[in-house]
Design an enzyme around this catalytic site. Structure first.
Site, mmCIF file in Angstrom:
data_model
loop_
_atom_site.group_PDB
_atom_site.id
_atom_site.type_symbol
_atom_site.label_atom_id
_atom_site.label_comp_id
_atom_site.label_asym_id
_atom_site.label_seq_id
_atom_site.Cartn_x
_atom_site.Cartn_y
_atom_site.Cartn_z
ATOM 1 N N ASP A 192 0.882 -1.168 0.000
ATOM 2 C CA ASP A 192 0.000 0.000 0.000
ATOM 3 C C ASP A 192 0.919 1.216 0.000
ATOM 4 O O ASP A 192 1.582 1.486 0.997
ATOM 5 C CB ASP A 192 -0.893 0.001 1.245
ATOM 6 N N HIS A 193 0.963 1.943 -1.121
ATOM 7 C CA HIS A 193 1.980 2.991 -1.248
ATOM 8 C C HIS A 193 1.776 4.127 -0.244
ATOM 9 O O HIS A 193 2.719 4.866 0.041
ATOM 10 C CB HIS A 193 2.027 3.524 -2.682
ATOM 11 N N HIS A 255 -6.317 2.282 1.667
ATOM 12 C CA HIS A 255 -5.586 3.492 2.055
ATOM 13 C C HIS A 255 -6.142 4.167 3.309
ATOM 14 O O HIS A 255 -5.410 4.436 4.266
ATOM 15 C CB HIS A 255 -5.596 4.504 0.904
#
Length: 487
Positions: A192-193, A255
């Site tokens: 998950d960036h 996110h």
């Protein structure tokens, strides 16, 4: 280095010689993020001394043609100026292999190439697989890697999986069941960036390293927490994908819930990777569930209509190319949630995300209790600018009135590693601290599932909002129910 991550957070991680296998190497993510990240890690001497990078795609390229594409991607998207001599050394690690995930021969050819390069470079059988592919291919590739013996290594093996991890609770559980047949859970890195952003990673030490925040961020002082992730863009070229997932699955399940967990962390100064992940799981378990009957009261679902952004007219969602004219897909989501533990009990968390809003911004805002009209705010700016600010009230010597003043720390991002650089390095060294584990994901899907079902059944109103605004009026009404306002 073993695949278990019991090292202390302060441990000096070391890379080991390895093979990096990139599935989907001709895709947009590889071009914009992964190749630049690998190059910058190489320049910073954070990649192994000896490295084989095997790139897979459906296109029919020779190595020379493919390397030209990599060079073009670096020239366009790397945060650094490309140095010709360094570039050639970096590109010497690359090999391209045409690959069809549904074809057994492709896995045989891939295995031969990996083994050939390992012998040529005297590499140990340490293999990192990155699946930058359509979600429907993840199980097929994992099965193919096992059937062909590619993941049967004498060294370590790790698998990086991009979101979405499933499209509902049942499919996520099935995907995890399949992967667990071929990889241990500590070998699966669900990326998950948002967790790769330096300011987000710093949340783990915000309190322990700053006693002033330890005294401020208490149950008695906090009025509410707001987490916002806004975008000015619409669906662009992702209409086919986005119209099946919407904001709820594209942004919230991963996110925003990750940001909720990271915001709610309270850690000892020397927390290990296991302690951080265990704490996140405990927080996710403590998030109060929303029943299907309560979704309409606690959640706002919206979709953008035609409007104006930066003085340019933009289409409504249902007018976008590739989107059905009767689509009920959500492009905006807002919700009120609670974490039922000692520190956060009865303090509302408000989360919201939307496309085609007035500005691009991702922020965490902690509002403190006050008797004045202007509350104190701690703002953690995640992007596009990274930093912290604290708003306090100061008396104006001229008017004798109290006015808000903001103390700001702005992080310089000019030479700062990007999210994918930090996460790729962590995966290379086996540090899973900032990757989502299965417990977090399953719990997040359990929280999402009742909301998802009401959306699919279309029993929650789809509130329209004008492109270029901050979302539907219903989101304002949601937060005003407790006399708060969106910041």
């Amino acid at each position: 280095m073993s695949n278990t991550n019991n090292q202390n957070a302060s441990h000096e991680w070391q890379t080991e010689n390895m093979t990096f296998v990139l599935f989907g190497a001709t895709g947009d993510l590889a071009k914009r993020k992964l190749f630049p990240a690998l190059y910058n890690l190489y320049v910073d001497n954070k990649l192994p001394t000896t490295l084989s990078i095997v790139c897979l795609g459906r296109g029919d390229y020779c190595d020379t043609d493919f390397l030209t594409k990599v060079e073009d991607a670096l020239t366009r998207f790397s945060r650094r100026t490309i140095e010709p001599q360094t570039l050639q050394k970096f590109l010497s690690a690359f090999r391209y292999c045409k690959f069809d995930a549904t074809n057994e021969d492709s896995y045989r050819h891939l295995n031969e190439l990996i083994q050939s390069r390992e012998q040529q470079l005297s590499l140990p059988e340490n293999r990192l697989f990155y699946l930058s592919v359509a979600p429907t291919l993840i199980e097929r590739i994992a099965t193919g890697l096992d059937a062909s013996g590619i993941n049967h290594t004498a060294g370590w093996k790790r698998l990086i999986v991009e979101k979405p991890f499933g499209n509902d609770l049942k499919s996520a559980q099935q995907l995890n069941k399949t992967l667990s047949q071929f990889f241990h859970d500590d070998e699966v890195y669900r990326i998950d960036h948002f967790l790769g952003k330096p300011i987000v990673q710093n949340l783990t030490s915000l309190v322990s390293r700053n006693p002033v925040f330890n005294s401020l961020l208490t149950h008695e002082n906090i009025a509410n927490v707001q987490i916002t992730a806004f975008e000015t863009v619409g669906v662009e070229t992702r209409a086919e994908f986005y119209d099946e997932v919407g904001a709820l699955l594209d942004m919230v399940q991963n996110h925003l819930l990750q940001l909720v967990m990271m915001t709610a962390l309270h850690l000892p100064e020397q927390a290990t990777a296991q302690e951080i992940r265990a704490k996140k799981v405990a927080i996710m378990k403590a998030i109060r569930s929303i029943s299907k009957e309560d979704v309409a009261r606690e959640v706002v679902r919206g979709q953008y209509e035609a409007g104006t952004i930066s003085n340019e007219s933009v289409l409504g969602y249902k007018e976008e190319p590739g989107v059905s004219t009767i689509s009920t897909t959500d492009t905006y989501f807002a919700a009120r949630l609670y974490i039922d533990n000692a520190h956060w009990k009865d303090i509302p968390f408000y989360i919201r995300t939307g496309k085609r809003t007035t500005s691009k911004s991702t922020k965490i805002v902690i509002e403190f209790k006050t008797e004045t009209d202007t509350p104190n705010l701690l703002v953690i700016d995640i992007g596009p600018h990274q930093g912290l600010s604290l708003t306090i009230n100061v008396k104006n010597p001229t008017t004798k009135q109290f006015e808000p003043a903001t103390l700001t720390f702005q992080s310089s991002t000019e030479n700062e590693p990007e999210a994918y650089e930090l996460l790729l390095f962590d995966a290379c060294v086996g540090n899973a601290t900032f990757f989502a584990n299965w417990q977090e994901l399953e719990l997040s899907w359990q929280w999402i599932q009742p909301i998802l079902e009401t959306f699919q059944q279309n029993t929650v109103p789809l509130a329209p909002y004008i492109a270029g605004s901050n979302g539907p009026i219903e989101a304002t009404e949601l937060i005003q129910q407790q006399q708060f306002t969106w910041w």
